[in-house]
Each structure stands twice: as C-alpha cells, then as structure tokens.
Design a protein around this motif. Structure first.
Motif, short mmCIF file in Angstrom:
data_model
loop_
_atom_site.label_atom_id
_atom_site.label_comp_id
_atom_site.label_asym_id
_atom_site.label_seq_id
_atom_site.Cartn_x
_atom_site.Cartn_y
_atom_site.Cartn_z
N ILE A 38 20.48 23.18 21.90
CA ILE A 38 19.25 23.20 22.69
C ILE A 38 18.26 24.10 21.96
CG2 ILE A 38 18.18 23.82 24.86
CD1 ILE A 38 20.86 23.22 26.22
N LYS A 39 17.16 23.53 21.54
CA LYS A 39 16.10 24.30 20.89
C LYS A 39 14.79 24.02 21.61
CE LYS A 39 16.69 25.83 16.56
NZ LYS A 39 16.53 25.83 15.10
N THR A 40 14.10 22.98 21.20
CA THR A 40 12.86 22.61 21.88
C THR A 40 13.09 21.47 22.87
OG1 THR A 40 12.24 20.97 20.22
CG2 THR A 40 11.54 23.25 19.85
N ASN A 41 14.28 20.91 22.85
CA ASN A 41 14.56 19.74 23.68
C ASN A 41 14.82 20.14 25.13
OD1 ASN A 41 16.84 20.83 22.18
ND2 ASN A 41 18.12 19.31 23.20
N TYR A 42 14.20 19.38 26.01
CA TYR A 42 14.43 19.53 27.45
C TYR A 42 15.16 18.26 27.88
CZ TYR A 42 13.58 20.55 32.37
OH TYR A 42 13.73 20.81 33.71
N GLY A 43 16.48 18.35 27.96
CA GLY A 43 17.30 17.16 28.14
C GLY A 43 17.52 16.50 26.79
N GLY A 44 18.26 15.44 26.79
CA GLY A 44 18.49 14.71 25.56
C GLY A 44 19.48 15.39 24.64
N TYR A 45 19.64 14.80 23.48
CA TYR A 45 20.58 15.30 22.48
C TYR A 45 19.82 15.66 21.21
CZ TYR A 45 24.25 15.23 18.90
OH TYR A 45 25.09 15.55 17.85
N GLN A 46 20.05 16.88 20.71
CA GLN A 46 19.57 17.27 19.40
C GLN A 46 20.77 17.78 18.61
OE1 GLN A 46 16.97 20.90 17.80
NE2 GLN A 46 15.68 19.34 18.77
N SER A 47 21.02 17.16 17.47
CA SER A 47 22.16 17.56 16.66
C SER A 47 21.90 18.89 15.98
CB SER A 47 22.47 16.50 15.60
OG SER A 47 21.49 16.52 14.57
N ASN A 48 22.95 19.52 15.51
CA ASN A 48 22.79 20.60 14.56
C ASN A 48 22.34 19.99 13.24
OD1 ASN A 48 23.74 23.08 16.04
ND2 ASN A 48 25.52 21.77 16.33
N ASP A 49 21.98 20.81 12.27
CA ASP A 49 21.54 20.28 10.98
C ASP A 49 22.63 19.39 10.38
OD1 ASP A 49 19.21 21.64 11.31
OD2 ASP A 49 19.64 23.20 9.84
N LEU A 50 22.21 18.25 9.87
CA LEU A 50 23.13 17.28 9.29
C LEU A 50 23.46 17.66 7.85
CD1 LEU A 50 21.32 14.05 10.52
CD2 LEU A 50 23.27 15.18 11.61
N PRO A 51 24.64 17.29 7.37
CA PRO A 51 24.97 17.54 5.96
C PRO A 51 24.09 16.67 5.05
CG PRO A 51 26.71 16.28 7.04
CD PRO A 51 25.76 16.69 8.11
N LEU A 52 23.42 17.30 4.11
CA LEU A 52 22.48 16.57 3.25
C LEU A 52 23.17 15.65 2.26
CD1 LEU A 52 19.84 19.36 2.51
CD2 LEU A 52 19.88 17.67 4.36
N ASN A 53 24.48 15.82 2.11
CA ASN A 53 25.21 14.96 1.18
C ASN A 53 25.82 13.73 1.85
OD1 ASN A 53 27.19 16.23 2.64
ND2 ASN A 53 28.34 17.00 0.88
N ASP A 54 25.51 13.50 3.13
CA ASP A 54 26.03 12.32 3.83
C ASP A 54 25.36 11.07 3.25
OD1 ASP A 54 26.48 10.22 5.78
OD2 ASP A 54 27.14 11.80 7.15
#
Length: 197
Positions: A38-54
């Motif tokens: 939870i950062k700026t999102n009010y409800g919903g899903y926000q992931s943590n930072d994704l791996p850039l090598n995906d």
C-alpha cells in the motif's frame, strides 16, 4: 504585443504495439502469487517492484528505455547534452471497482510513467495537477467558465490500452476511481534515471 510561454510541463504519449493479452496474463498471475503493498493506492493491488530481468517484461522495458531517452533529449537532459535513460523500478497496478490512487509524485527519479494494459469503459483517467495549484486557487472564481493550459488546476489524459505516458517525476498526479463494476483496470508504472546514475 507578445505572449511568451516561459514555464511548460511536458507529458509524452506513445502508442505501443505490445502483446497486451500476454502482459495481462503476467500481471494476473503475478498478483495471485505475490502479496502487494500500500503506497498511493486506495484499494486495489499494487505489486512490489518487479524483477527487471523477468523475460515477460523485456519488450516493455525496451520500449520504456527507448521512449524515455527520446523524452529526456527534449526535456530532462537537454542542458547537459545527455539523454540515455535506464529503468530503475517497475510495478503492477490492478484496480477493481472504485479503487483509485491518491495524489503523489515520484522522488529520486527523473522520468516516471504508466503503460496501460487493460482499460475497460469508465475505468478512470490519469489526472495531473498544476504545480502551483494551491496558489492559483485564489484566482479562480465562479465567472471562470473556460479552463485552458494557463489556468486549469488539473489536466487529464485517458487510460487507453497499449498507451505509454511519460512525465517529469516531480509532477503530482492521481488516478480516478475505476467505475466499471465488472472489469479491472491494469497498468504498469515505472521510473527512470539517466543511465549510469
């Protein structure tokens, strides 16, 4: 007489041609297998930072680096003569009915942006705030009938699938609530900095 536009805030828009169905599956699967934040999102899903090598993200990352470097050439680094940007972090946003993102900016980066993967009807726009919104409020009256680039407190851009928006990281913005009762809005947000920083 002359009118000079002395301060401008750029927003870059590009239509991409990526496989959004594949990216949508990636986002949904990632949400099922990983807790969010939870950062700026009010409800919903926000992931943590994704791996850039995906490998699933490589086509999008390539587009982000290319377009942010073009944008930087005209905006961020024009004085220094450098323009190559590099992605520093990226994350998923999935908003269901009435989910939204509050006003925020992205410190410690030069360019920020959003890429839209799924945008059903009434899913909400991205809204940018005038940098001097608090001061300009004193000059707005009920007689102000038409807003334009000079006096508008906010400016919105539509959420459109396969569309990439870039903007200076200091620019405050928010996302309107998704008012589609049955379908999610899916986007990927990110930040870039000058390569090597």
């Amino acid at each position: 007489m002359s009118i000079h536009d002395i301060f401008k805030v750029p927003v870059y828009e590009a239509q991409l041609n990526l496989d959004i169905k594949k990216l949508q599956s990636f986002c949904n699967e990632y949400q099922q297998n990983n807790t969010g934040r939870i950062k700026t999102n009010y409800g919903g899903y926000q992931s943590n930072d994704l791996p850039l090598n995906d490998v699933s993200l490589h086509p999008l990352i390539k587009e982000i680096n290319t377009h942010s470097s073009k944008f930087a050439k005209e905006f961020v680094n024009s004085v220094r003569g450098k323009n190559e940007q590099s992605l520093i972090n990226i994350w998923i946003n999935i908003n269901s009915y009435k989910d939204t993102n509050r006003v925020h900016n992205h410190p410690f980066s030069e360019i920020s942006g959003v890429y839209y993967i799924k945008t059903p009807d009434k899913c909400g726009h991205i809204v940018f705030e005038h940098p001097a919104i608090d001061i300009l409020e004193y000059y707005w009256t009920e007689s102000s009938k038409e807003f334009n680039e000079y006096n508008s407190p906010t400016w919105w851009k539509p959420a459109v699938e396969n569309t990439l928006y870039l903007f200076p990281s200091w620019l405050k913005h928010r996302v309107e609530p998704n008012l589609n009762k049955t379908e999610e809005r899916i986007s990927i947000s990110f930040n870039t900095n000058e390569k090597g920083e």
